[in-house]
Design an enzyme around this catalytic site. Structure first.
Site, PDB file in Angstrom:
ATOM      1  N   HIS A 109       0.813  -1.220   0.000  1.00  0.00           N
ATOM      2  CA  HIS A 109       0.000   0.000   0.000  1.00  0.00           C
ATOM      3  C   HIS A 109       0.849   1.274   0.000  1.00  0.00           C
ATOM      4  O   HIS A 109       0.333   2.359  -0.265  1.00  0.00           O
ATOM      5  CB  HIS A 109      -0.993  -0.002   1.167  1.00  0.00           C
ATOM      6  N   ASP A 139       0.227  -7.704   1.519  1.00  0.00           N
ATOM      7  CA  ASP A 139       0.621  -6.295   1.620  1.00  0.00           C
ATOM      8  C   ASP A 139       2.144  -6.138   1.672  1.00  0.00           C
ATOM      9  O   ASP A 139       2.667  -5.291   2.396  1.00  0.00           O
ATOM     10  CB  ASP A 139      -0.018  -5.619   2.831  1.00  0.00           C
ATOM     11  N   GLY A 211       3.208   6.651   8.172  1.00  0.00           N
ATOM     12  CA  GLY A 211       4.587   6.861   7.740  1.00  0.00           C
ATOM     13  C   GLY A 211       5.503   5.745   8.189  1.00  0.00           C
ATOM     14  O   GLY A 211       6.595   5.549   7.642  1.00  0.00           O
ATOM     15  N   ASN A 212       5.062   4.973   9.211  1.00  0.00           N
ATOM     16  CA  ASN A 212       5.829   3.811   9.670  1.00  0.00           C
ATOM     17  C   ASN A 212       5.643   2.599   8.756  1.00  0.00           C
ATOM     18  O   ASN A 212       6.422   1.650   8.815  1.00  0.00           O
ATOM     19  CB  ASN A 212       5.413   3.399  11.081  1.00  0.00           C
ATOM     20  N   SER A 213       4.601   2.623   7.939  1.00  0.00           N
ATOM     21  CA  SER A 213       4.297   1.462   7.100  1.00  0.00           C
ATOM     22  C   SER A 213       5.498   1.066   6.248  1.00  0.00           C
ATOM     23  O   SER A 213       6.096   1.896   5.570  1.00  0.00           O
ATOM     24  CB  SER A 213       3.113   1.775   6.180  1.00  0.00           C
ATOM     25  N   GLY A 269      -8.300 -27.077  -2.142  1.00  0.00           N
ATOM     26  CA  GLY A 269      -9.646 -27.266  -2.666  1.00  0.00           C
ATOM     27  C   GLY A 269     -10.664 -27.630  -1.600  1.00  0.00           C
ATOM     28  O   GLY A 269     -11.530 -28.474  -1.803  1.00  0.00           O
TER      29      GLY A 269
END
Length: 476
Positions: A109, A139, A211-213, A269
């Protein structure tokens, strides 16, 4: 020595003896208390508390600031194209260098839909970042810069983490470059958070903010044990609940993206659901554990292995299955073609099966219908709180089900009834009662005719494209 001096000396000895005896008494009393113990601080945390400073000095040079730019049109913001004027929108995130030749791991992201990526190193040098690959399902994204001899972080083993361990989070919260915060591992294996498709998060109270992401979460050895991803917050800022993708999951995704350009996942499955305390009791388990099989895909590895609907998968490769997410992640991360051993509970008996993992195909679009239609001629049944009706091709079409589906449709559910509390809804298709197949209303009424107050009924429900079990407690 005169008499006065001797007397003083004797008194001093007596006082000293008595004081020592009294002190000894206090010491013994304290030693006997169950609340007093000799606390020994971890070796790395003794002295002036320089251990964390050493970790910060070691890790900080590997942390980068990532700023992305994308072109936004007026129509994107206001929902209609007023003119063709566009401008640049910037966002900030973090990343960590994982190889000396410029590979950087971050969140998907952070770089999603970016047209330009600028990477700023610890020494303030700027580089243009290139996306090597990304995986929205976890992510995780990998970017690369043209540089050599970079400081790279050491990988840690997230499977060895314990709740309560000290951890440090690095990043650029609110644009404040190279910030480090400290906390502990609050929980492990967090799933169903709603952030990604495959979740096995490390939860921490180390401050994580916008901002830490993409920044690293490290242990006291300075090893990468997680990639900071998200927070739960009512204010938009840190409230002590942050999540990081475990390093082992992130490393697996990174390796596949770099070597193959995509992430290949295992597929069995089979559809599964969580075992609740009520379901555990109904299926003969002493406690809620494992994953309950609710559907077997035709010609799938699960069908070929001998798995059946109603089985409870308790172990995979001799390791206990605690919940649905754990099993789902295990299969997804298994190598295609590998064989896994299953320990399954079937009709209160333990059986062993072997399953060969296949490759998960690209996701197909799902079409679900939530339309419902009121009908007359409702059939009453022995279970209080709801009524059912036969299903035909028209009803099946309205419910988004195939025309040859079997079962009875719930036409109405009384508010605050046992059925309502159990989660039954209008439009649900009941296909089994206490593991007996239900083709029509006659089958349903026959199956429930022997149910009495206080009994627990096991229903197999088909809702749209979701299939699952529900227990319904009948009140006396």
């Amino acid at each position: 020595m005169n008499k006065k001096t001797v007397l003083i000396f004797i008194i001093a000895l007596a006082v000293g003896y008595l004081a020592g005896t009294r002190l000894d008494i206090f010491t013994k009393e304290k030693a006997q208390s169950p609340y007093i113990y000799n606390f020994q601080a971890p070796p790395g945390l003794k002295g002036e508390g320089s251990a964390f400073s050493d970790v910060a000095r070691m890790v900080s040079p590997t942390v980068v600031n990532i700023s992305t730019t994308k072109v936004v049109g007026l129509g994107d913001l206001f929902g209609q194209l007023r003119n063709t004027k566009k401008w640049k929108e910037e966002s900030l995130g973090s990343g960590v260098i994982v190889s000396a030749d410029g590979y950087i791991i971050t969140n998907n992201h952070v770089i999603e839909k970016a047209e330009e990526i600028k990477v700023t190193l610890f020494d303030k040098q700027d580089y243009k970042g290139k996306v090597i690959g990304s995986d929205p399902k976890t992510d995780i994204a990998i970017i690369k810069i043209k540089a050599k001899d970079l400081p790279a972080i050491n990988w840690g083993d997230s499977d060895k983490l314990d709740v309560g361990e000290f951890v440090l989070a690095f990043g650029n919260p609110f644009g404040l470059s190279h910030t480090v915060t400290m906390g502990i591992v609050s929980a492990l294996g967090r799933a169903s958070v709603g952030i990604a498709d495959y979740e096995d998060f490390i939860q921490t109270d180390a401050s994580i903010n916008p901002g830490n992401s993409g920044g690293p979460l490290v242990n006291v050895k300075g090893e990468l044990i997680g990639v900071n991803t998200a927070i739960i917050s009512k204010t938009g800022g840190n409230q002590g609940i942050g999540f990081a993708v475990p390093s082992n999951m992130a490393r697996s995704v990174m390796t596949q993206l770099i070597k193959e350009g995509k992430v290949t996942r295992g597929w069995a499955g089979v559809a599964i659901q969580q075992v609740t305390p009520e379901l555990a009791k109904t299926f003969g388990l002493k406690k809620p554990e494992g994953a309950l099989v609710t559907e077997i895909i035709d010609n799938s590895p699960a069908e070929k292995s001998g798995l059946k609907r109603g089985d409870i998968i308790l172990e995979v490769n001799k390791k206990g299955v605690d919940d649905v997410e754990q099993l789902r992640n295990f299969i997804a991360q298994s190598r295609v073609g590998s064989r896994i051993a299953l320990n399954v509970l079937r009709d209160t008996k333990s059986i062993s099966l072997n399953l060969t993992v296949a490759e998960l195909a690209q996701d197909s679009a799902e079409s679900r219908s939530d339309s419902r239609q009121e009908r007359r001629g409702t059939e009453k049944n022995a279970l209080a709180g709801f009524s059912v009706m036969d299903i035909n091709s028209d009803t099946a079409k309205q419910l988004g089900l195939p025309g040859d589906v079997y079962g009875v449709v719930i036409e109405s559910v009384e508010p605050d009834s046992a059925a309502d509390e159990a989660g039954l809804k209008k439009g649900d298709l009941i296909q089994e009662v206490n593991k007996a197949r239900i083709n029509n209303v006659n089958d349903f009424n026959k199956a429930v005719s022997h149910i009495r107050g206080g009994d627990t009924v096991l229903l197999f429900i088909n809702r749209g494209e979701n299939k699952f079990y529900i227990t319904l407690k009948m009140f006396s």
